[in-house]
Design a protein around this motif. Structure first.
Motif, PDB file in Angstrom:
ATOM      1  N   HIS A   1     -50.721 -12.916-105.177  1.00 48.25           N
ATOM      2  CA  HIS A   1     -51.820 -13.740-105.702  1.00 48.25           C
ATOM      3  C   HIS A   1     -51.660 -13.952-107.202  1.00 48.25           C
ATOM      4  O   HIS A   1     -51.311 -13.025-107.943  1.00 48.25           O
ATOM      5  CB  HIS A   1     -53.175 -13.058-105.446  1.00 48.25           C
ATOM      6  CG  HIS A   1     -53.524 -12.911-103.996  1.00 48.25           C
ATOM      7  ND1 HIS A   1     -54.168 -13.894-103.271  1.00 48.25           N
ATOM      8  CD2 HIS A   1     -53.274 -11.892-103.125  1.00 48.25           C
ATOM      9  CE1 HIS A   1     -54.335 -13.477-102.036  1.00 48.25           C
ATOM     10  NE2 HIS A   1     -53.806 -12.267-101.908  1.00 48.25           N
TER      11      HIS A   1
ATOM     12  N   THR B   1     -46.058 -18.269 -95.845  1.00 53.73           N
ATOM     13  CA  THR B   1     -46.339 -17.175 -96.761  1.00 53.73           C
ATOM     14  C   THR B   1     -46.027 -17.617 -98.177  1.00 53.73           C
ATOM     15  O   THR B   1     -45.458 -18.680 -98.405  1.00 53.73           O
ATOM     16  CB  THR B   1     -45.548 -15.911 -96.387  1.00 53.73           C
ATOM     17  OG1 THR B   1     -46.079 -14.801 -97.090  1.00 53.73           O
ATOM     18  CG2 THR B   1     -44.092 -16.067 -96.725  1.00 53.73           C
TER      19      THR B   1
ATOM     20  N   GLY C   1     -51.268 -16.747-102.573  1.00 49.29           N
ATOM     21  CA  GLY C   1     -52.453 -16.795-101.730  1.00 49.29           C
ATOM     22  C   GLY C   1     -53.140 -18.140-101.642  1.00 49.29           C
ATOM     23  O   GLY C   1     -53.469 -18.609-100.535  1.00 49.29           O
TER      24      GLY C   1
ATOM     25  N   LYS D   1     -53.405 -20.599 -98.256  1.00 50.19           N
ATOM     26  CA  LYS D   1     -54.696 -21.015 -97.686  1.00 50.19           C
ATOM     27  C   LYS D   1     -54.785 -22.532 -97.571  1.00 50.19           C
ATOM     28  O   LYS D   1     -55.255 -23.068 -96.553  1.00 50.19           O
ATOM     29  CB  LYS D   1     -55.853 -20.489 -98.520  1.00 50.19           C
ATOM     30  CG  LYS D   1     -57.226 -20.796 -97.900  1.00 50.19           C
ATOM     31  CD  LYS D   1     -58.359 -20.246 -98.714  1.00 50.19           C
ATOM     32  CE  LYS D   1     -59.698 -20.432 -97.982  1.00 50.19           C
ATOM     33  NZ  LYS D   1     -59.940 -21.834 -97.570  1.00 50.19           N
TER      34      LYS D   1
ATOM     35  N   ALA E   1     -50.695 -14.237 -97.135  1.00 51.24           N
ATOM     36  CA  ALA E   1     -50.449 -14.246 -98.581  1.00 51.24           C
ATOM     37  C   ALA E   1     -49.606 -13.040 -98.955  1.00 51.24           C
ATOM     38  O   ALA E   1     -49.972 -11.901 -98.658  1.00 51.24           O
ATOM     39  CB  ALA E   1     -51.762 -14.232 -99.344  1.00 51.24           C
TER      40      ALA E   1
END
Length: 253
Positions: A251, A220, A223, A227, A248
């Motif tokens: 961001h 985590t 974001g 990814k 996420a």
């Protein structure tokens, strides 16, 4: 391998959605980086949080000290008149059903409605929470466990480490630029904890030799970072997505 035959899969459970008004019972600072706030309320009766990375939605009072309380109807959530309060998601760090006490850790940082509220919170203050709407219950006995986070994920990692069997030696990679945050997990001497930056974490992940089975990886943070790490694990290392949880928490704008 058919999905149904995979061993030790995480399982989802649902909760009835409820909103609860909580009162601050105590507050103190932890490791110089979190405000640990203990809330109490008779409305916490029946509260359930079975997943270490569950979240409740915390609704913060407006500047005049009030908040609008929604209703849960057959048609969904209905808010009353007036402005809907600002909210953020937080991991339930601990819940004591014997005295209806819920503990949340608020990361201390400049700006942001949550940190500002926690800075000023005093015994007797109130706020509103909703959820958790459900939990992902993740077995604790995988032989290989890797957790990757930044400060936003530390409460979930702390809760997870408290739940693991003594014979498990998890690896934790924390993206942190503040040395005082190291104290937050200092008691977990059985865990391999590394405090790194974004680039160093990416290099560590790419260099890991993962087992063929009996593993669990949790990621985590920001974001894009989440990814990229997830893609590395699933595409380049060929890991099974059912045992890799990537979420996420925030961001970059």
């Amino acid at each position: 391998m058919a999905h149904e035959t995979k061993p030790n899969l995480p399982k989802r459970v649902k909760n009835e959605l409820k909103f609860r008004e909580l009162t601050v019972k105590s507050k103190h600072t932890v490791a110089g980086c979190f405000h640990r706030v203990v809330f109490t309320s008779p409305e916490l009766a029946g509260f359930s949080s079975r997943g270490f990375d569950d979240h409740v939605k915390v609704f913060f009072p407006s500047t005049d000290g009030g908040f609008s309380r929604p209703s849960v109807t057959d048609d969904g959530i209905v808010w009353g008149e007036g402005q809907r309060p600002l909210s953020r998601d937080y991991t339930p760090l601990a819940f004591d059903a014997s005295c209806n006490e819920l503990t949340l850790d608020f990361y201390i940082h400049d700006g942001g409605v949550a940190s500002l509220w926690a800075d000023n919170a005093a015994v007797g203050d109130t706020l509103l929470i909703g959820g958790p709407r459900g939990s992902l219950v993740i077995p604790t006995d995988y032989s290989f466990q890797l957790y990757i986070c930044d400060e936003s994920g530390l409460p979930a990692v702390r809760r997870r480490l408290l739940s693991l069997p003594e014979h498990i030696t998890p690896t934790v990679l924390v993206n942190s630029h503040h040395a005082h945050t190291h104290e937050y997990l200092s008691e977990f001497t059985h865990a391999k904890i590394e405090w790194l930056d974004t680039e160093s974490i990416a290099k560590r992940v790419s260099s890991f030799e993962f087992p063929d089975s009996d593993y669990f990886i949790w990621i985590t943070g920001e974001g894009n970072d989440v990814k990229q790490l997830s893609d590395e694990l699933l595409e380049n290392h060929g890991l099974d997505a059912d045992y890799v949880r990537a979420v996420a928490y925030w961001h970059n704008k």
